[in-house]
Design a protein around this motif. Structure first.
Motif, PDB file in Angstrom:
ATOM      1  N   VAL A   1       0.850  -1.184   0.000  1.00 25.44           N
ATOM      2  CA  VAL A   1       0.000   0.000   0.000  1.00 25.44           C
ATOM      3  C   VAL A   1       0.886   1.234   0.000  1.00 25.44           C
ATOM      4  CG1 VAL A   1      -1.698   1.334   1.293  1.00 25.44           C
ATOM      5  CG2 VAL A   1      -1.865  -1.152   1.205  1.00 25.44           C
ATOM      6  N   GLN A   2       0.602   2.158  -0.914  1.00 24.14           N
ATOM      7  CA  GLN A   2       1.430   3.351  -1.052  1.00 24.14           C
ATOM      8  C   GLN A   2       0.700   4.572  -0.523  1.00 24.14           C
ATOM      9  OE1 GLN A   2       4.579   3.613  -2.292  1.00 24.14           O
ATOM     10  NE2 GLN A   2       4.673   1.385  -2.329  1.00 24.14           N
ATOM     11  N   LEU A   3       1.237   5.131   0.537  1.00 24.71           N
ATOM     12  CA  LEU A   3       0.789   6.434   1.001  1.00 24.71           C
ATOM     13  C   LEU A   3       1.871   7.424   0.614  1.00 24.71           C
ATOM     14  CD1 LEU A   3      -0.512   5.618   4.607  1.00 24.71           C
ATOM     15  CD2 LEU A   3      -1.735   5.531   2.456  1.00 24.71           C
ATOM     16  N   GLN A   4       1.514   8.404  -0.165  1.00 23.98           N
ATOM     17  CA  GLN A   4       2.490   9.343  -0.703  1.00 23.98           C
ATOM     18  C   GLN A   4       2.410  10.661   0.050  1.00 23.98           C
ATOM     19  OE1 GLN A   4       4.745   8.610  -2.935  1.00 23.98           O
ATOM     20  NE2 GLN A   4       3.986   6.619  -3.584  1.00 23.98           N
ATOM     21  N   ALA A   5       3.404  10.903   0.891  1.00 21.42           N
ATOM     22  CA  ALA A   5       3.448  12.144   1.657  1.00 21.42           C
ATOM     23  C   ALA A   5       4.348  13.152   0.951  1.00 21.42           C
ATOM     24  CB  ALA A   5       3.970  11.878   3.057  1.00 21.42           C
ATOM     25  N   SER A   6       3.978  14.402   1.045  1.00 23.64           N
ATOM     26  CA  SER A   6       4.766  15.461   0.427  1.00 23.64           C
ATOM     27  C   SER A   6       4.542  16.764   1.175  1.00 23.64           C
ATOM     28  CB  SER A   6       4.393  15.631  -1.049  1.00 23.64           C
ATOM     29  OG  SER A   6       3.017  15.989  -1.168  1.00 23.64           O
ATOM     30  N   GLY A   7       5.370  17.751   0.859  1.00 24.11           N
ATOM     31  CA  GLY A   7       5.176  19.081   1.423  1.00 24.11           C
ATOM     32  C   GLY A   7       6.174  19.490   2.483  1.00 24.11           C
ATOM     33  N   GLY A   8       7.048  18.577   2.886  1.00 29.23           N
ATOM     34  CA  GLY A   8       8.043  18.940   3.867  1.00 29.23           C
ATOM     35  C   GLY A   8       9.087  19.881   3.282  1.00 29.23           C
ATOM     36  N   GLY A   9       9.944  20.383   4.159  1.00 31.59           N
ATOM     37  CA  GLY A   9      10.997  21.280   3.696  1.00 31.59           C
ATOM     38  C   GLY A   9      11.606  22.045   4.846  1.00 31.59           C
ATOM     39  N   LEU A  10      12.339  23.070   4.472  1.00 34.03           N
ATOM     40  CA  LEU A  10      13.025  23.932   5.435  1.00 34.03           C
ATOM     41  C   LEU A  10      12.247  25.245   5.564  1.00 34.03           C
ATOM     42  CD1 LEU A  10      15.492  24.697   7.203  1.00 34.03           C
ATOM     43  CD2 LEU A  10      16.593  25.495   5.089  1.00 34.03           C
ATOM     44  N   VAL A  11      11.981  25.633   6.801  1.00 32.43           N
ATOM     45  CA  VAL A  11      11.221  26.860   7.039  1.00 32.43           C
ATOM     46  C   VAL A  11      11.765  27.530   8.289  1.00 32.43           C
ATOM     47  CG1 VAL A  11       9.440  25.686   8.395  1.00 32.43           C
ATOM     48  CG2 VAL A  11       8.877  27.804   7.207  1.00 32.43           C
ATOM     49  N   GLN A  12      11.660  28.826   8.337  1.00 41.51           N
ATOM     50  CA  GLN A  12      12.082  29.553   9.532  1.00 41.51           C
ATOM     51  C   GLN A  12      11.039  29.435  10.630  1.00 41.51           C
ATOM     52  OE1 GLN A  12      12.920  33.594   8.232  1.00 41.51           O
ATOM     53  NE2 GLN A  12      15.101  33.110   8.037  1.00 41.51           N
ATOM     54  N   ALA A  13      11.495  29.560  11.849  1.00 43.69           N
ATOM     55  CA  ALA A  13      10.570  29.558  12.977  1.00 43.69           C
ATOM     56  C   ALA A  13       9.522  30.648  12.788  1.00 43.69           C
ATOM     57  CB  ALA A  13      11.329  29.772  14.277  1.00 43.69           C
ATOM     58  N   GLY A  14       8.276  30.285  13.084  1.00 45.67           N
ATOM     59  CA  GLY A  14       7.166  31.199  12.864  1.00 45.67           C
ATOM     60  C   GLY A  14       6.492  31.033  11.527  1.00 45.67           C
ATOM     61  N   GLY A  15       7.117  30.279  10.647  1.00 47.35           N
ATOM     62  CA  GLY A  15       6.576  30.074   9.314  1.00 47.35           C
ATOM     63  C   GLY A  15       5.556  28.955   9.264  1.00 47.35           C
ATOM     64  N   SER A  16       5.136  28.639   8.031  1.00 44.78           N
ATOM     65  CA  SER A  16       4.090  27.640   7.817  1.00 44.78           C
ATOM     66  C   SER A  16       4.496  26.652   6.729  1.00 44.78           C
ATOM     67  CB  SER A  16       2.783  28.320   7.391  1.00 44.78           C
ATOM     68  OG  SER A  16       2.301  29.189   8.385  1.00 44.78           O
ATOM     69  N   LEU A  17       3.947  25.475   6.836  1.00 38.56           N
ATOM     70  CA  LEU A  17       4.061  24.447   5.795  1.00 38.56           C
ATOM     71  C   LEU A  17       2.750  23.680   5.757  1.00 38.56           C
ATOM     72  CD1 LEU A  17       7.587  22.790   6.342  1.00 38.56           C
ATOM     73  CD2 LEU A  17       6.880  24.150   4.358  1.00 38.56           C
ATOM     74  N   ARG A  18       2.463  23.095   4.605  1.00 47.64           N
ATOM     75  CA  ARG A  18       1.310  22.214   4.507  1.00 47.64           C
ATOM     76  C   ARG A  18       1.764  20.872   3.952  1.00 47.64           C
ATOM     77  NH1 ARG A  18      -4.448  22.329   1.226  1.00 47.64           N
ATOM     78  NH2 ARG A  18      -3.101  21.856  -0.566  1.00 47.64           N
ATOM     79  N   LEU A  19       1.522  19.827   4.704  1.00 52.35           N
ATOM     80  CA  LEU A  19       1.831  18.471   4.273  1.00 52.35           C
ATOM     81  C   LEU A  19       0.591  17.854   3.629  1.00 52.35           C
ATOM     82  CD1 LEU A  19       3.768  17.118   7.390  1.00 52.35           C
ATOM     83  CD2 LEU A  19       4.632  18.449   5.452  1.00 52.35           C
ATOM     84  N   SER A  20       0.854  17.015   2.649  1.00 53.80           N
ATOM     85  CA  SER A  20      -0.220  16.292   1.971  1.00 53.80           C
ATOM     86  C   SER A  20       0.117  14.814   1.942  1.00 53.80           C
ATOM     87  CB  SER A  20      -0.393  16.785   0.533  1.00 53.80           C
ATOM     88  OG  SER A  20      -0.685  18.155   0.475  1.00 53.80           O
ATOM     89  N   CYS A  21      -0.909  13.995   1.957  1.00 55.90           N
ATOM     90  CA  CYS A  21      -0.708  12.554   1.859  1.00 55.90           C
ATOM     91  C   CYS A  21      -1.870  11.957   1.080  1.00 55.90           C
ATOM     92  CB  CYS A  21      -0.608  11.936   3.239  1.00 55.90           C
ATOM     93  SG  CYS A  21      -0.507  10.136   3.223  1.00 55.90           S
ATOM     94  N   ALA A  22      -1.543  11.346  -0.053  1.00 55.58           N
ATOM     95  CA  ALA A  22      -2.542  10.678  -0.872  1.00 55.58           C
ATOM     96  C   ALA A  22      -2.495   9.178  -0.627  1.00 55.58           C
ATOM     97  CB  ALA A  22      -2.287  10.978  -2.339  1.00 55.58           C
ATOM     98  N   ALA A  23      -3.657   8.582  -0.559  1.00 56.61           N
ATOM     99  CA  ALA A  23      -3.752   7.150  -0.309  1.00 56.61           C
ATOM    100  C   ALA A  23      -4.661   6.507  -1.345  1.00 56.61           C
ATOM    101  CB  ALA A  23      -4.302   6.896   1.092  1.00 56.61           C
ATOM    102  N   ARG A 100      -8.602  -3.180   7.913  1.00 58.77           N
ATOM    103  CA  ARG A 100      -7.648  -4.037   7.221  1.00 58.77           C
ATOM    104  C   ARG A 100      -6.255  -3.952   7.820  1.00 58.77           C
ATOM    105  NH1 ARG A 100      -7.993  -2.581   0.998  1.00 58.77           N
ATOM    106  NH2 ARG A 100      -6.143  -3.894   1.050  1.00 58.77           N
ATOM    107  N   GLY A 101      -6.006  -2.915   8.568  1.00 55.84           N
ATOM    108  CA  GLY A 101      -4.680  -2.803   9.151  1.00 55.84           C
ATOM    109  C   GLY A 101      -4.234  -1.375   9.352  1.00 55.84           C
ATOM    110  N   ASN A 102      -2.920  -1.238   9.502  1.00 57.33           N
ATOM    111  CA  ASN A 102      -2.275   0.032   9.821  1.00 57.33           C
ATOM    112  C   ASN A 102      -1.221   0.279   8.741  1.00 57.33           C
ATOM    113  OD1 ASN A 102      -2.107   2.189  11.574  1.00 57.33           O
ATOM    114  ND2 ASN A 102      -0.563   1.239  12.860  1.00 57.33           N
ATOM    115  N   PHE A 103      -1.343   1.380   8.010  1.00 61.95           N
ATOM    116  CA  PHE A 103      -0.493   1.611   6.848  1.00 61.95           C
ATOM    117  C   PHE A 103       0.281   2.914   7.004  1.00 61.95           C
ATOM    118  CE2 PHE A 103      -2.599  -1.816   4.741  1.00 61.95           C
ATOM    119  CZ  PHE A 103      -3.911  -1.765   5.171  1.00 61.95           C
ATOM    120  N   TRP A 104       1.536   2.909   6.531  1.00 62.59           N
ATOM    121  CA  TRP A 104       2.408   4.070   6.696  1.00 62.59           C
ATOM    122  C   TRP A 104       2.935   4.566   5.364  1.00 62.59           C
ATOM    123  CZ3 TRP A 104       2.886   6.318  11.363  1.00 62.59           C
ATOM    124  CH2 TRP A 104       2.522   5.571  12.490  1.00 62.59           C
ATOM    125  N   GLY A 105       3.141   5.872   5.306  1.00 67.31           N
ATOM    126  CA  GLY A 105       3.831   6.483   4.185  1.00 67.31           C
ATOM    127  C   GLY A 105       5.327   6.504   4.447  1.00 67.31           C
TER     128      GLY A 105
END
Length: 114
Positions: A1-23, A100-105
């Protein structure tokens, strides 16, 4: 099973990021979706989770800063991270849990510079 996570990166303190995960739809449709994080040498901790019905649960250390949501039409779960702190630096993992179980990206690195 493929969980595709994305959106990580480098950010300064106080900043924002949005992570996404498609299943795959067959998994996502009936799954509680969650985000966990882990730093080297420590256990993997729950950050936030969202049920099929939209009920949410947050770790105390992200309450008021992070928001989890899901788009059932796109089979995708999101983690909006605001007011990021240095201590939020970790590898973030997407999780799907159903009968069905527990799945990880594969994990996505989030690095917050102070």
């Amino acid at each position: 099973v493929q969980l595709q996570a994305s959106g990580g990166g480098l950010v300064q303190a106080g900043g924002s990021l949005r992570l996404s995960c498609a299943a795959p739809g067959s998994i996502f449709r009936f799954a509680t979706m969650g985000w966990y994080r882990q730093v080297p040498g420590k256990q993997r901790d729950l950050v936030a989770a969202i049920t099929v019905g939209g009920g949410t649960n947050y770790a105390d250390f992200v309450k008021g800063r992070f928001t989890i949501s899901r788009d059932n039409a796109k089979n995708t779960v999101y983690l909006q991270m605001n007011s990021l702190k240095f201590d939020d630096t970790a590898v973030y993992y997407c999780n799907a849990r159903n009968a069905r179980g527990n799945f990880w990206g594969q994990g996505t690195q989030v690095t917050v510079s102070s």
